[in-house]
Design a protein around this motif. Structure first.
Motif, PDB file in Angstrom:
ATOM      1  N   LYS A   1       0.838  -1.214   0.000  1.00 25.39           N
ATOM      2  CA  LYS A   1       0.000   0.000   0.000  1.00 25.39           C
ATOM      3  C   LYS A   1       0.865   1.253   0.000  1.00 25.39           C
ATOM      4  O   LYS A   1       0.527   2.281  -0.575  1.00 25.39           O
ATOM      5  CB  LYS A   1      -0.901  -0.050   1.239  1.00 25.39           C
ATOM      6  CG  LYS A   1      -1.760   1.171   1.450  1.00 25.39           C
ATOM      7  CD  LYS A   1      -2.970   1.146   0.546  1.00 25.39           C
ATOM      8  CE  LYS A   1      -3.967   2.254   0.858  1.00 25.39           C
ATOM      9  NZ  LYS A   1      -3.458   3.588   0.799  1.00 25.39           N
TER      10      LYS A   1
ATOM     11  N   THR B   1      -2.982   3.479  -5.340  1.00 31.71           N
ATOM     12  CA  THR B   1      -3.481   2.459  -4.410  1.00 31.71           C
ATOM     13  C   THR B   1      -4.860   2.789  -3.864  1.00 31.71           C
ATOM     14  O   THR B   1      -5.279   2.220  -2.859  1.00 31.71           O
ATOM     15  CB  THR B   1      -2.497   2.297  -3.239  1.00 31.71           C
ATOM     16  OG1 THR B   1      -2.333   3.579  -2.617  1.00 31.71           O
ATOM     17  CG2 THR B   1      -1.164   1.773  -3.697  1.00 31.71           C
TER      18      THR B   1
ATOM     19  N   PHE C   1      -7.137  -0.185  -3.161  1.00 36.07           N
ATOM     20  CA  PHE C   1      -6.812  -1.215  -2.170  1.00 36.07           C
ATOM     21  C   PHE C   1      -7.966  -1.288  -1.169  1.00 36.07           C
ATOM     22  O   PHE C   1      -8.439  -0.280  -0.679  1.00 36.07           O
ATOM     23  CB  PHE C   1      -5.517  -0.854  -1.421  1.00 36.07           C
ATOM     24  CG  PHE C   1      -4.284  -1.489  -2.001  1.00 36.07           C
ATOM     25  CD1 PHE C   1      -3.878  -1.196  -3.291  1.00 36.07           C
ATOM     26  CD2 PHE C   1      -3.526  -2.383  -1.266  1.00 36.07           C
ATOM     27  CE1 PHE C   1      -2.739  -1.777  -3.834  1.00 36.07           C
ATOM     28  CE2 PHE C   1      -2.386  -2.972  -1.802  1.00 36.07           C
ATOM     29  CZ  PHE C   1      -1.991  -2.672  -3.077  1.00 36.07           C
TER      30      PHE C   1
END
Lengths: 500, 166, 508
Positions: free
Chosen positions: A282, A288, A291
């Protein structure tokens, strides 16, 4: 050395040991796929039988059983949001959303591919590092291990961007939950309320099931739907997963390195390997924002690391005779009953070195076999995503109850499961991050232990150790880098607040 | 001040952390220091979060983001039905606990699987298959291989223990 | 509300069946573990014999237990299946063995002396068992503990101005901890204690890292390895070892500085529990014939050449196998601790910053309330000639009446109760109030083994155990046979498995 390595490889690939390896892998995958069955519980049942075998056969069988559980328990993590084992908790975060989006096959395929690669990397690192591992492991004392655990906790705040206060509060709650039970260093029974059931503390199995599995099943049962919100899984998911593994090859390698390292450090505990890898991904990957919403990288990182850690764990078990987990401790008993002498003698004695390389070969082969078996099961297993709730919910709840019962084999385990599930459910409904609770719970005892040992041994002088300073700098970077990124992103013109 | 129902949960967290600190303060320092330190810090953080959530927002910001480490919550098309469904499943779970106490875990789980699936419309054949699967799993793995000692039940105390060595 | 999807159900049923079949094939080896055919004859035939290990997997107790368990089944008539189960803490496992396990000889507990007998000797409040009442099978004693320390740290050992030697320990119940404390107290060792390592393996690693300079171990392999490879020297042993003839015992090391009287009794009491090492015990009330079977098979298993070979590999040579009688003798010696010795141990532990001795549980005494005031919040009674006033807390005091939890308001003047108390600030507060039921026996059967009476309108049948029930008649301990129909006695009871058993019976 290479002669011993070749002998070890040839010995493991002979028909009989190979047969035992296959049997062990089958049992290991099967046990891993069923919550509450695999891991130390399964190993403990099989140990007496393994101890009867010829050493090479016993080694093949036990390595097969022990080191592939994390491959098998990906099924339940991805398809049902039930962490199949302590090494697959982080996989739930992106694996289950992928299943909900109809990408279960892709998630499973990517997971098995990187599990195999990660496991082989772990085996190779075991192979290459034996001569130097002793000084390397010894350079990490209690202060450095404390800093590792702080690094782990610091990732929570970083990863809860959007609600860092909630993330940190949740992690603190997890740490406090982990203190229930007897405090060994003082003898005080903490938060036991005079109830003997609580003297052993709360089990990690109960925490992960009640925080993840039961709330998700409640949500599924409440909306009376299916796991996959799409009508069709589509074609090509398996191939896409394999491509993902190679597309993100550097992530795979990095995560495997994290996993191996976590496995090597006895005392850190292998159940943090997947979290560390996830958090590291991450922080270091680009883009990201997805995520936690079904990003395949969120599956690749933990799955690569949780298999690589097996090689790391075997390093300390073989090089020092010191097991880093219950499974390794049971393996150690078996090795000793075979006449092996894990420790420095094993590395330097030619007669024993051959067994060391047999173990490494068994480890590598078992990863390949396990992934192969699991790949064959992807298509039928992925259909679970289309089962209606009235099929999935009762079966998963029943398995969850059984798994919870395995904690202490007491009806109070079920009561505790329901109580904690209520808490987990409200965490979900109130939009509090749940993963920090689990991570705090896992890291909490280690934070306390290593801080205590550091102060007891070095008073406050431990702060100035080079390893501590280096890790402190790493933690500072970990905390400041995302803040810097957020500051840069905040320079972008703002948009009006969206209606709630 | 905007106080949403979900803020009640934040209040609950604050109270739990504060209670933990209060209980831990009675122990010796060696056992309590980590709880006192982190618990107090947690109370401050959670209170700050409550203040942020409750106080009116003055600045315009980007669309509020969800905590990153959180599973997505689907668009709830029918909140009333979902709420009813939530109460239903909790009822089933509590009912199963009661059933476990009455007839034992090993019997209660297959009964639960069969009755839940049937209640919500599965065919008898499917219900039977599911219940048998669970029963086979319990018997094969937990009873025969792991030799689990099942917890006592009302029925077991009254009748079964006369016939089975449990 | 019902969802009827017939065709979907059929398809799902097929899919589920296929998945279940695949799982069954993959896990088909479980058939290997199918139970043996039951045959009449030996009690243990067709049964499962459980070895309950009072520690986590991988430690010394677990290793020893698994080693024995591996061969024990072959020597028990009927060859039962052997199952090894771990229970995390010694005290928890001991409580369970004493109070929950059925006395049928199917479960044996494996304990370490220090962790299970030490709390008994120190009267820890978490102890709810009496190891002197257990049935013993035998024990395995590894060699006595050796104090090892770093050669390069020798100069600092006796120099109070130098940096103290760090002594690593798990929980301070072990003999090496006693040796370290007494060495510091009477020989002037310059030590600091680093406690809380999770297990012995962590201590060995800490030594290797240079984090600690001293530790103790009884395992020959460990001792040899650290002496040969890690620059350790053996300072003293607990008792003489044949493999280290030149290493003095701690007693000899003390020489004329050896303490006497209560102070030496404190040392003996501290190290005493560990002298038992790893022992195998059965719950009280286990039939004598089954105990005999297990004792005989235990001896046969530990004499088995295969066991000897593996034990030598794993434990190192020189371990001893003790009989049931020897084990019981050691246990009895280990749990007796004079108040003065306990006081001395507490003083030393406080002085060296070790965890306090657990709260001493005051034994319960039987009293009759003269007055109960403020709805049960204040109790007044006479104890040993002294008038006492006790407070009863709603949250901290545990109150039972005739075995059932009850509120304070259920306490009445004239009730006979078992009670203990503790100081809380400047007040004395009841901890446990266990009020007995006053009943008149309608029938007493089988020589006092069964009592029948009415209580609260219900007819009750109570069993009286020879070992677990305490009977006093006229203020003196009496056998079961002293109980007669028509007697009015105060008693309490507890569930034991599916039976109800008397705990205390007080008859005038």
């Amino acid at each position: 050395m290479f002669e011993a390595a070749l002998q070890g490889f040839v010995a493991i690939t002979a028909p009989v040991p190979l047969g035992f390896l296959v049997l062990g892998v089958c049992l290991g995958v099967w046990g891993g796929a069923l919550p509450g069955v695999g891991g130390p519980a399964q190993l403990a049942v099989l140990l007496p039988f393994a101890m009867l075998m010829e050493p090479i056969n016993g080694i093949a069988f036990l390595i097969g059983v022990t080191t592939v559980g994390n491959t098998g328990n990906t099924f339940t993590s991805v398809l049902m949001a039930v962490p199949g084992g302590s090494g697959s908790q982080a996989t739930v975060l992106d694996g289950y959303p992928m299943a909900q989006k109809g990408e279960a096959r892709r998630a499973l395929s990517a997971a098995f591919m990187v599990s195999m690669i990660g496991g082989i990397i772990g085996a190779l690192m075991l192979f290459g590092s034996l001569p130097i591992m002793r000084p390397l492991v010894r350079s990490f004392g209690s202060p450095e291990l404390f800093m590792f655990t702080i690094w782990g906790l610091s990732m929570i705040g970083t990863m809860s961007s959007g609600a860092p206060l909630k993330g940190l509060s949740a992690a603190i709650l997890g740490v406090i939950l982990s203190t229930v039970g007897q405090d060994v260093k003082s003898g005080v029974m903490r938060f036991d309320f005079d109830e003997p059931y609580l003297w052993e503390g709360v089990s990690i199995v109960l925490i992960s099931l009640s925080i993840f599995a039961i709330p998700e099943m409640i949500a599924l049962a409440a909306r009376k739907g299916r796991v996959a919100e799409v009508s069709d899984l589509g074609e090509g998911g398996i191939l896409e997963g394999i491509k993902d593994a190679f597309r993100h090859k550097w992530l795979v390698l990095r995560s495997a390195a994290v996993g191996t390292w976590v496995g090597v450090l006895p005392g850190l505990g292998s159940d943090v390997a997947d979290w560390f890898a996830y958090a590291s991904a991450k922080q270091t990957e680009k883009n990201t924002e997805n995520f936690g919403k079904g990003d395949v990288r969120g599956v690749i990182a933990p799955e690569s690391s949780n298999n690589a850690k097996e090689g790391g764990a075997l390093i300390t078990t073989l090089a020092f005779g010191i097991p880093g987990s219950t499974s390794m401790a049971l393996l150690l008993i078996a090795f000793m009953s075979f006449g092996l002498n894990p420790g420095p003698d094993m590395i330097s004695d030619p007669a024993q070195l051959y067994f060391v390389y047999a173990i490494i070969a068994a480890l590598a082969l078992s990863q390949i076999l396990a992934s192969g078996i699991c790949w064959a099961m992807i298509k039928p297993a992925a259909r679970i995503c289309f089962f209606p709730f009235y099929v999935l919910v009762p079966v998963i709840v029943a398995l969850t109850f059984l798994s919870a019962f395995s904690a202490h084999f007491s009806i109070l385990d079920i009561v505790a499961l329901l109580g904690l599930s209520l808490f987990g459910y409200f965490l979900k409904v109130a939009r509090w991050p749940r993963a920090p609770v689990v991570l705090g719970f896992v890291l909490g005892p280690k934070v306390e232990l290593y801080l205590w040992l550091s102060v007891a041994r070095y008073d406050m002088g431990w702060i100035w150790r080079p390893g501590v300073l280096a890790l402190g700098a790493l933690i500072a970077f970990t905390l400041l880098w995302p803040m810097w990124k957020a500051y840069r992103a905040a320079q972008v013109p703002k948009v009006p607040e969206a209606a709630e | 001040m905007r106080f949403k129902p979900s803020d009640l949960f934040t209040v609950f967290i604050i109270l739990v952390l504060a209670a933990a600190v209060a209980v831990a303060s009675q122990w010796e320092l060696r056992a309590s220091i980590i709880i006192l330190f982190l618990g107090s810090f947690g109370v401050v953080l959670a209170t700050a979060q409550l203040a942020i959530d409750c106080l009116p927002r003055k600045r315009v910001t980007a669309a509020p983001s969800r905590p990153t480490m959180e599973l997505p919550i689907f668009e709830d098309k029918n909140p009333k039905e979902t709420l009813r469904g939530t109460f239903e499943i909790w009822g089933w779970l509590v009912g199963m606990l009661v059933l476990i106490r009455i007839i034992g875990l090993d019997l209660a789980l297959p009964v639960f699987v069969l009755s839940y699936a049937r209640f919500y419309g599965a065919s008898w054949r499917l219900c039977a298959i599911l219940a048998l699967m669970i029963a086979a799993f319990i018997f094969g793995i937990y009873d025969q291989i792991m030799h689990v000692y099942w917890p006592e039940s009302v029925l077991g105390d009254l009748f079964l223990d006369e016939f089975f060595d449990r | 509300m019902s969802y009827h999807h017939h065709h979907e159900s059929v398809a799902i049923a097929k899919a589920v069946t296929r998945i279940a079949a695949a799982a069954a094939i993959l896990g088909g080896t479980s058939l290997v573990f199918a139970p043996q055919v039951f045959a009449a004859g030996d009690f243990y035939e067709g049964k499962t014999f459980t070895v309950m290990v009072a520690s986590r997997a991988g430690g010394g107790t677990d290793t020893t237990a698994r080693l024995v368990a591996r061969f024990w089944g072959d020597h028990i008539p009927g060859k039962p299946k052997i199952l090894v189960r771990n229970k995390g803490l010694q005290v928890i496992a001991a409580n369970e063995l004493h109070n929950k396990i059925r006395p049928n000889g199917l479960i044996v507990g494996v304990f370490a002396g220090g962790g299970s007998l030490g709390p008994v000797a120190r009267k820890s409040s978490s102890v709810r068992y009496d190891p002197t009442k257990w049935g013993y099978v035998g024990s395995i004693e590894r060699r006595p503990s050796v104090q090892l320390f770093r050669k390069s740290a020798l100069k600092r050992l006796m120099d109070p101005k130098a940096e103290p030697i760090a002594m690593g320990s798990v929980s301070t119940d072990r003999p090496q901890d006693a040796i370290a404390v007494f060495g510091a107290e009477y020989l002037g060792w310059n030590l600091k204690f680093v406690l809380g390592y999770p297990n012995s393996n962590a201590i060995y690693l800490a030594y290797g890292r240079g984090e600690i300079d001293m530790f103790g171990s009884g395992t020959a392999k460990i001792i040899n390895r650290f002496i040969k490879d890690e620059g350790a020297i053996p300072l003293s042993t607990e008792t003489p070892r044949r493999d280290l003839p030149k290493v003095p015992t701690f007693e000899r090391l003390l020489g004329d500085k050896k303490p006497t009287g209560v102070k030496w009794a404190a040392y003996a009491a501290w190290t005493g529990p560990s002298a038992v090492d790893k022992y195998f015990a059965l719950t009280p009330g286990t039939p004598k014939d089954r105990i005999a079977i297990l004792q005989k098979s235990f001896k046969a298993a530990t004499d088995d050449p295969r066991f000897v070979k593996q034990a030598t590999n794993i434990l190192g040579g020189g371990y001893s196998v003790l009989s049931a009688e020897e084990t019981l003798r050691l246990v009895k010696g280990a749990v007796v601790l004079s108040p003065d010795a306990l006081k001395e141990i507490s003083r030393l532990r406080k002085k060296y910053g070790l965890p306090k001795v657990s709260r001493k549980a005051v034994p319960q005494v039987a009293v009759t309330f003269d007055k109960v005031q403020r709805g049960g919040r204040i109790l007044r009674f006479t104890h040993k000639g002294k008038k006492m006033k006790l407070r009863v807390s709603g949250g901290r005091s545990e109150i039972t009446v005739a075995g059932k939890m009850a509120p304070r308001s259920a306490l009445k003047a004239g009730m006979t109760c078992l009670i203990n108390w503790a100081k809380r600030g400047d007040r004395v507060e009841a901890r446990k109030v266990d009020c007995l039921a006053k009943v008149t026996f309608d029938k007493v059967q089988r020589g006092g083994r069964i009592l029948r009476f009415s209580h609260d309108g219900k007819k009750m049948k109570l069993r009286v155990s020879g070992s677990r029930s305490e009977i006093t008649v006229g203020g003196k301990l009496a056998p079961r046979s002293a109980l007669k129909a028509g007697m009015t006695c105060s008693l309490n009871w507890a569930k034991r498995g599916d039976r109800v058993e008397a705990r205390k019976v007080i008859c005038p």
